[in-house]
Design a protein around this motif. Structure first.
Motif, PDB file in Angstrom:
ATOM      1  N   GLN A   1       0.826  -1.216   0.000  1.00 13.59           N
ATOM      2  CA  GLN A   1       0.000   0.000   0.000  1.00 13.59           C
ATOM      3  C   GLN A   1       0.856   1.260   0.000  1.00 13.59           C
ATOM      4  O   GLN A   1       0.463   2.292  -0.548  1.00 13.59           O
ATOM      5  N   ASN A   2       2.018   1.156   0.611  1.00  7.08           N
ATOM      6  CA  ASN A   2       2.939   2.293   0.619  1.00  7.08           C
ATOM      7  C   ASN A   2       3.511   2.506  -0.786  1.00  7.08           C
ATOM      8  O   ASN A   2       3.612   3.635  -1.267  1.00  7.08           O
ATOM      9  N   LEU A   3       3.828   1.406  -1.462  1.00  9.52           N
ATOM     10  CA  LEU A   3       4.374   1.504  -2.820  1.00  9.52           C
ATOM     11  C   LEU A   3       3.330   2.036  -3.806  1.00  9.52           C
ATOM     12  O   LEU A   3       3.652   2.784  -4.724  1.00  9.52           O
ATOM     13  N   THR A   4       2.084   1.629  -3.607  1.00  8.42           N
ATOM     14  CA  THR A   4       1.039   2.032  -4.565  1.00  8.42           C
ATOM     15  C   THR A   4       0.420   3.379  -4.208  1.00  8.42           C
ATOM     16  O   THR A   4      -0.343   3.936  -4.994  1.00  8.42           O
ATOM     17  N   GLY A   5       0.701   3.895  -3.023  1.00  4.95           N
ATOM     18  CA  GLY A   5       0.138   5.174  -2.597  1.00  4.95           C
ATOM     19  C   GLY A   5      -1.215   5.051  -1.924  1.00  4.95           C
ATOM     20  O   GLY A   5      -1.835   6.052  -1.563  1.00  4.95           O
ATOM     21  N   GLN A   6      -1.703   3.827  -1.734  1.00  3.87           N
ATOM     22  CA  GLN A   6      -3.019   3.652  -1.118  1.00  3.87           C
ATOM     23  C   GLN A   6      -3.038   4.129   0.337  1.00  3.87           C
ATOM     24  O   GLN A   6      -4.070   4.538   0.851  1.00  3.87           O
ATOM     25  N   ASN A   7      -1.873   4.066   0.988  1.00  4.90           N
ATOM     26  CA  ASN A   7      -1.868   4.539   2.388  1.00  4.90           C
ATOM     27  C   ASN A   7      -2.082   6.052   2.462  1.00  4.90           C
ATOM     28  O   ASN A   7      -2.653   6.549   3.419  1.00  4.90           O
ATOM     29  N   ARG A   8      -1.675   6.770   1.406  1.00  2.00           N
ATOM     30  CA  ARG A   8      -1.903   8.220   1.416  1.00  2.00           C
ATOM     31  C   ARG A   8      -3.378   8.532   1.145  1.00  2.00           C
ATOM     32  O   ARG A   8      -3.939   9.486   1.695  1.00  2.00           O
ATOM     33  N   THR A   9      -4.016   7.702   0.324  1.00  2.00           N
ATOM     34  CA  THR A   9      -5.464   7.825   0.145  1.00  2.00           C
ATOM     35  C   THR A   9      -6.165   7.645   1.490  1.00  2.00           C
ATOM     36  O   THR A   9      -7.068   8.407   1.850  1.00  2.00           O
ATOM     37  N   ALA A  10      -5.722   6.650   2.233  1.00  2.00           N
ATOM     38  CA  ALA A  10      -6.349   6.358   3.527  1.00  2.00           C
ATOM     39  C   ALA A  10      -6.193   7.509   4.504  1.00  2.00           C
ATOM     40  O   ALA A  10      -7.116   7.829   5.258  1.00  2.00           O
ATOM     41  N   GLU A  11      -5.036   8.143   4.468  1.00  2.00           N
ATOM     42  CA  GLU A  11      -4.785   9.258   5.390  1.00  2.00           C
ATOM     43  C   GLU A  11      -5.812  10.371   5.221  1.00  2.00           C
ATOM     44  O   GLU A  11      -6.163  11.043   6.174  1.00  2.00           O
ATOM     45  N   ARG A  12      -6.269  10.547   3.979  1.00  2.00           N
ATOM     46  CA  ARG A  12      -7.237  11.612   3.717  1.00  2.00           C
ATOM     47  C   ARG A  12      -8.645  11.217   4.156  1.00  2.00           C
ATOM     48  O   ARG A  12      -9.552  12.034   4.127  1.00  2.00           O
ATOM     49  N   MET A  13      -8.816   9.948   4.526  1.00  2.00           N
ATOM     50  CA  MET A  13     -10.167   9.461   4.816  1.00  2.00           C
ATOM     51  C   MET A  13     -10.397   9.158   6.290  1.00  2.00           C
ATOM     52  O   MET A  13     -11.350   8.482   6.650  1.00  2.00           O
ATOM     53  N   GLY A  14      -9.526   9.643   7.127  1.00  2.00           N
ATOM     54  CA  GLY A  14      -9.798   9.531   8.561  1.00  2.00           C
ATOM     55  C   GLY A  14      -9.180   8.316   9.225  1.00  2.00           C
ATOM     56  O   GLY A  14      -8.950   7.290   8.596  1.00  2.00           O
ATOM     57  N   ALA A  15      -8.908   8.461  10.505  1.00  2.00           N
ATOM     58  CA  ALA A  15      -8.176   7.443  11.250  1.00  2.00           C
ATOM     59  C   ALA A  15      -9.068   6.547  12.097  1.00  2.00           C
ATOM     60  O   ALA A  15      -8.623   5.526  12.611  1.00  2.00           O
ATOM     61  N   ARG A  16     -10.307   6.930  12.265  1.00  2.00           N
ATOM     62  CA  ARG A  16     -11.182   6.183  13.154  1.00  2.00           C
ATOM     63  C   ARG A  16     -12.603   6.114  12.633  1.00  2.00           C
ATOM     64  O   ARG A  16     -13.078   7.058  12.009  1.00  2.00           O
ATOM     65  N   GLY A  17     -13.281   5.034  12.975  1.00  2.00           N
ATOM     66  CA  GLY A  17     -14.681   4.893  12.612  1.00  2.00           C
ATOM     67  C   GLY A  17     -14.866   3.841  11.537  1.00  2.00           C
ATOM     68  O   GLY A  17     -13.940   3.524  10.791  1.00  2.00           O
ATOM     69  N   GLU A  18     -16.078   3.318  11.478  1.00  2.00           N
ATOM     70  CA  GLU A  18     -16.392   2.167  10.626  1.00  2.00           C
ATOM     71  C   GLU A  18     -15.975   2.327   9.172  1.00  2.00           C
ATOM     72  O   GLU A  18     -15.593   1.359   8.528  1.00  2.00           O
ATOM     73  N   ASN A  19     -16.126   3.549   8.630  1.00  2.00           N
ATOM     74  CA  ASN A  19     -15.806   3.748   7.209  1.00  2.00           C
ATOM     75  C   ASN A  19     -14.548   4.572   7.000  1.00  2.00           C
ATOM     76  O   ASN A  19     -14.308   5.102   5.924  1.00  2.00           O
ATOM     77  N   SER A  20     -13.722   4.658   8.029  1.00  2.00           N
ATOM     78  CA  SER A  20     -12.514   5.489   7.968  1.00  2.00           C
ATOM     79  C   SER A  20     -11.481   4.906   7.003  1.00  2.00           C
ATOM     80  O   SER A  20     -11.522   3.728   6.642  1.00  2.00           O
ATOM     81  N   GLY A  21     -10.550   5.765   6.618  1.00  2.00           N
ATOM     82  CA  GLY A  21      -9.447   5.319   5.786  1.00  2.00           C
ATOM     83  C   GLY A  21      -8.636   4.235   6.470  1.00  2.00           C
ATOM     84  O   GLY A  21      -8.158   3.299   5.826  1.00  2.00           O
ATOM     85  N   SER A  22      -8.489   4.357   7.772  1.00  2.00           N
ATOM     86  CA  SER A  22      -7.723   3.352   8.508  1.00  2.00           C
ATOM     87  C   SER A  22      -8.341   1.963   8.369  1.00  2.00           C
ATOM     88  O   SER A  22      -7.652   0.984   8.074  1.00  2.00           O
ATOM     89  N   VAL A  23      -9.664   1.886   8.588  1.00  2.00           N
ATOM     90  CA  VAL A  23     -10.340   0.587   8.465  1.00  2.00           C
ATOM     91  C   VAL A  23     -10.210   0.051   7.039  1.00  2.00           C
ATOM     92  O   VAL A  23      -9.922  -1.135   6.827  1.00  2.00           O
TER      93      VAL A  23
END
Ligand SMILES: [Zn+2]
Length: 280
Positions: free
Chosen positions: A166-188
């Motif tokens: 995910q780090n190589l593909t950039g998906q972790n940066r997408t997740a960062e923009r979508m929040g760290a907590r909660g059912e539909n968060s980027g973290s989940v």
């Protein structure tokens, strides 16, 4: 689970036996890593991720070369197998995969993301692109979490390397923009995708290793049990007696099993798009 004939890639840094004393002044540093989505199970990052200073840690003079003991060899063979699978998948898409280093440590160790501590469980640090693993977690996995078997451990390793993908593909940066907590968060979404990626590895392990690394259906069950054991709802019920979806960071047990299974059954990382999935 079959693995003993598997290839050792040797990209393991063995810091075991160096003691936690390698880390000075835990908690003295200022920066707190904002993104928490890298752990197999969620611990409040504010209590665990205070950095010991700025920038990358000093290079450790750990034992070099492939580990020779059984526990170290297992990690090496599984990580190598996971890397081989992603190498093939990236190549098929005309991309280049660079494997992460896997660091074995006891108790505590400096990382590019602050002080790594055994209590955090296994994690991936995107800053230094390394997976950190204290092998005492295996006891916790079978004891506290009731997830026995080598395949449960392999799932954890494959999940962490999934974060590297995910780090190589950039998906972790997408997740960062979508929040760290909660059912539909980027973290989940990030965590469930890493579970799916672990399943993608399981689907291809045998073919890519010419049969030297392989999971049978019972192993897949063990992997599913591990995914279930580290679900947010299960952990919350154990630690606070109730389920708080707003505090989810990794997804429920049912979701973690479901996405791992999607990976196992399809073997296709494109099917792991938890960021666009209408429901998780
Ligand atoms: Zn994770």
């Amino acid at each position: 689970m079959r693995w003993s004939g598997g290839r050792q890639g040797g990209d393991i840094e063995d810091r075991r036996g160096m003691g936690g004393g390698a880390v000075g002044g835990i908690g003295a540093g200022g920066v707190i890593l904002a993104l928490i989505g890298y752990f197999v199970f969620g611990i409040d990052p504010q209590t665990t991720l205070e950095t010991v200073g700025q920038g990358a840690p000093q290079q450790q003079a750990g034992a070099q070369g492939a580990p020779q003991d059984e526990a170290g060899r297992f990690v090496d063979v599984i990580a190598t197998s996971v890397d081989d699978v992603w190498m093939q998948i990236f190549r098929q898409q005309g991309e280049r995969y660079t494997p992460p280093k896997v660091v074995l440590y006891d108790q505590a160790t400096p990382t590019g993301c602050g002080s790594g501590q055994a209590a955090m469980g296994p994690f991936y640090c995107p800053q230094d692109q390394q997976v950190y693993l204290d092998l005492s977690f295996w006891q916790e996995l079978s004891g506290r979490f009731g997830a026995d078997g080598e395949a449960a451990r392999a799932y954890v390793i494959a999940h962490e390397i999934g974060h590297h993908v995910q780090n190589l593909t950039g998906q972790n940066r997408t997740a960062e923009r979508m929040g760290a907590r909660g059912e539909n968060s980027g973290s989940v979404r990030l965590e469930l995708q890493a579970d799916c990626y672990a399943g993608v590895w399981a689907a291809h392990a045998e073919e890519v290793s010419a049969g030297q690394v392989a999971l049978n259906p019972k192993d897949v069950e063990d992997g599913l049990r591990a995914a279930s054991a580290v679900g947010d709802d299960t952990l919350q019920r154990q630690t606070q007696g109730r389920v708080v979806p707003d505090a989810f960071t990794h997804g429920s047990s049912e979701q973690r099993m479901r996405w791992f299974r999607v990976g196992v059954e399809t073997g296709d990382p494109r099917r792991c798009d938890t960021f666009r999935a209408p429901s998780l």
